[in-house]
Scaffold this motif. Sequence first.
Motif, PDB file in Angstrom:
ATOM      1  N   UNK A 179     -10.785  -6.796   7.167  1.00 21.15           N
ATOM      2  CA  UNK A 179      -9.733  -7.799   7.363  1.00 21.15           C
ATOM      3  C   UNK A 179      -8.546  -7.476   6.460  1.00 21.15           C
ATOM      4  N   UNK A 180      -8.873  -7.129   5.194  1.00 25.93           N
ATOM      5  CA  UNK A 180      -7.799  -6.786   4.267  1.00 25.93           C
ATOM      6  C   UNK A 180      -7.053  -5.546   4.756  1.00 25.93           C
ATOM      7  N   UNK A 181      -7.817  -4.590   5.320  1.00 29.64           N
ATOM      8  CA  UNK A 181      -7.181  -3.379   5.843  1.00 29.64           C
ATOM      9  C   UNK A 181      -6.186  -3.732   6.945  1.00 29.64           C
ATOM     10  N   UNK A 182      -6.573  -4.637   7.831  1.00 29.38           N
ATOM     11  CA  UNK A 182      -5.656  -5.062   8.895  1.00 29.38           C
ATOM     12  C   UNK A 182      -4.393  -5.664   8.300  1.00 29.38           C
ATOM     13  N   UNK A 183      -4.577  -6.523   7.288  1.00 29.22           N
ATOM     14  CA  UNK A 183      -3.404  -7.156   6.682  1.00 29.22           C
ATOM     15  C   UNK A 183      -2.489  -6.131   6.033  1.00 29.22           C
ATOM     16  N   UNK A 184      -3.083  -5.151   5.335  1.00 25.05           N
ATOM     17  CA  UNK A 184      -2.227  -4.133   4.710  1.00 25.05           C
ATOM     18  C   UNK A 184      -1.526  -3.276   5.749  1.00 25.05           C
ATOM     19  N   UNK A 185      -2.090  -3.191   6.961  1.00 27.51           N
ATOM     20  CA  UNK A 185      -1.394  -2.452   8.019  1.00 27.51           C
ATOM     21  C   UNK A 185      -0.404  -3.361   8.747  1.00 27.51           C
ATOM     22  N   UNK A 186      -0.155  -4.538   8.171  1.00 26.69           N
ATOM     23  CA  UNK A 186       0.785  -5.504   8.773  1.00 26.69           C
ATOM     24  C   UNK A 186       0.324  -5.960  10.157  1.00 26.69           C
TER      25      UNK A 186
END
Lengths: 110, 262, 270
Positions: free
Chosen positions: B130-137
């Motif tokens: 989930x955090x990865x998705x957020x960092x990929x905007x």
Amino acid sequence: MKIREEKLNDAVICILEGEININNSPDLRKAFDGLIKRNEKKLVVDFSGVSYIDSSGLATLIEMFQRLKKIGGALRFSNMEQKVKNIFEVTKLHKLFEIFDNREAALKDF
Amino acid sequence: MVSEIGIVIIEYLKWFKGVIFLFIDIFYWIVFGPFKGKFSRRQSIFQQMVFVGLRSIIIVVFVDIFTGIVLAMQTAYQLQKMGAVLYVASLVAISLCRELSPVLTALVVAGRAGSAISAELGTMKVTEQIEALETMAINPTRFLVVPRFLALLLMLPALTILGNLAGILGGYLVGTGSLHINPDLYMQTTFKYLELKDIYTGLIKSFAFGMIIALIGCYEGLNTRGGAEGVGKATTRSVVISFILIILVDCIITAIFYFSKI
Amino acid sequence: MSVKECKAESIISLRNVSKFFQGKTVIDDVNLDIYCGETFVIMGCSGSGKSTLLRLMTGAIRPDKGSVALKGRDIAKISSEELDEVRKTFGMTFQYSALLDSLNVEENIALPLREHTQLAEEIIKIIIKMKLSLVGLRGYEEYYPSQISGGMRKRVGLARAIALDPEIVFYDEPTSGLDPVVGGVIDKLIKDLSVKLMITSVVVTHDMHSVFEIADRISMIHKGKVVEVGTPEDIRNSKNEYIRQFINGSPSGPIDFFREDIGMEDVLDL
């Protein structure tokens, strides 16, 4: 980025200027599409005014290379700045493409 | 003691606030997402529809057929005393369409799809996806929650209609097989008393249940904490909370229909 | 492939940054400057706050005090839409790679390209091939994350992080849990990307071998504070007791494994 086309005998010289990035590489692709439609087979891309090219730009060039190869044509590059050449070297694409120092050398026995 | 009760209440309020915020966020992405050119991909909505809907068909049909059978036998037991066995048909159909099929289908789907949603999102949360998705905007609500929400919103009513048919079939088997009612007469009686509003009140319920299952499943999944154990807890919580809310909302909607004489 | 103009100014700057979790100070008044094109390593023990520091830089968490500026923009104060715009200019790799389990290698790398660009599918396919060959994983397009090894997953994570040609890449424990050979491969990749493509790299690690291999500058974090910042040479020759203990990996020293504030006295109270 600006794209200018010049016709010389049976070859087309495509002169690029500025930065080729993710936002304008689709325009470059469209220009290439036009060349394919007009059945141009010999293409030299002049990089003299190019300061930077990103992955999408490189991918567009690779695609054009494949398309020209399929119809028996060829793609050559010329007038590349060292900085831009480095990008090709990092991605090992300089072995795949024919890169020449200047336009005349690129057009020789085309 | 008082402070402990206070803490529990604050925890509940926090949870409630979180769920409401997620709900608003989902609606924001459904309503305004398309204008920003950023809607959930159709492909992932279809994927979720297949998962939620298609894969639940067998279990829903199974549950509702047997409910129809049980319902027919139980009502026959009563109606036989009054010599009105024929009305088994309409009783089964109406109580299934208005009440049993929407609720049972929702419970089955909550147990199956709702738990799977929280387990999947919970695993994604604890493994930093989930955090990865957020960092990929990439907004997780748009990318993960909206497809699941829409899939449940569309597929639960569809499954409920299927459940209605399966339940009526169950009643039909008992009515014609064991109670010796003429098959034609059975179907006639079924549709004579079954009105359109009986069906759509059931469907309105199942829309609400679909939202509950998706909302709770996603919220619990996205708020998972603490490794594999946390995923297990989130899954259990999502099923339990969905069950409670489905029954509660069923009661509220039924009351509204009852008092407004629909 | 971003061989871009690199000015000699800080691309990331932290000013008086503090972060508290449940009353505990995790980051304590940190000031840091990271310059364009360099490989900056943040090292420290587990629980020293180094991962928190990284998450402050990516905007995953916001500081309670101070400012975090990426390319001159304070990411603690901008809206989430603006933050998303900033996020498109950097990539990040995660400790456990954080690839999406439901997507295969190709789809994972394609994700940022499909979400944020209008590129044609053919072009995206070619970009994926380029990125995969850069991390030495051509031919693994169709594999799912569960079907490949941890080291491969980390490399796919790296390919995904550089899919949009970022200016900055953040690495969270890039070599942890890998065997020395694969660890070396990852180190070389980080170095290559940084040197050849002028990508600014920020690496969080406690792998001492890797630190001296890749770093242009190193900062040591302890209990949320920056103990020292310097070149690998400075750090190696540092007289600082914390750094000496960390490099030598000795159990006794100023970094206390046993908490002094909770002794064994309470055992006697039982």
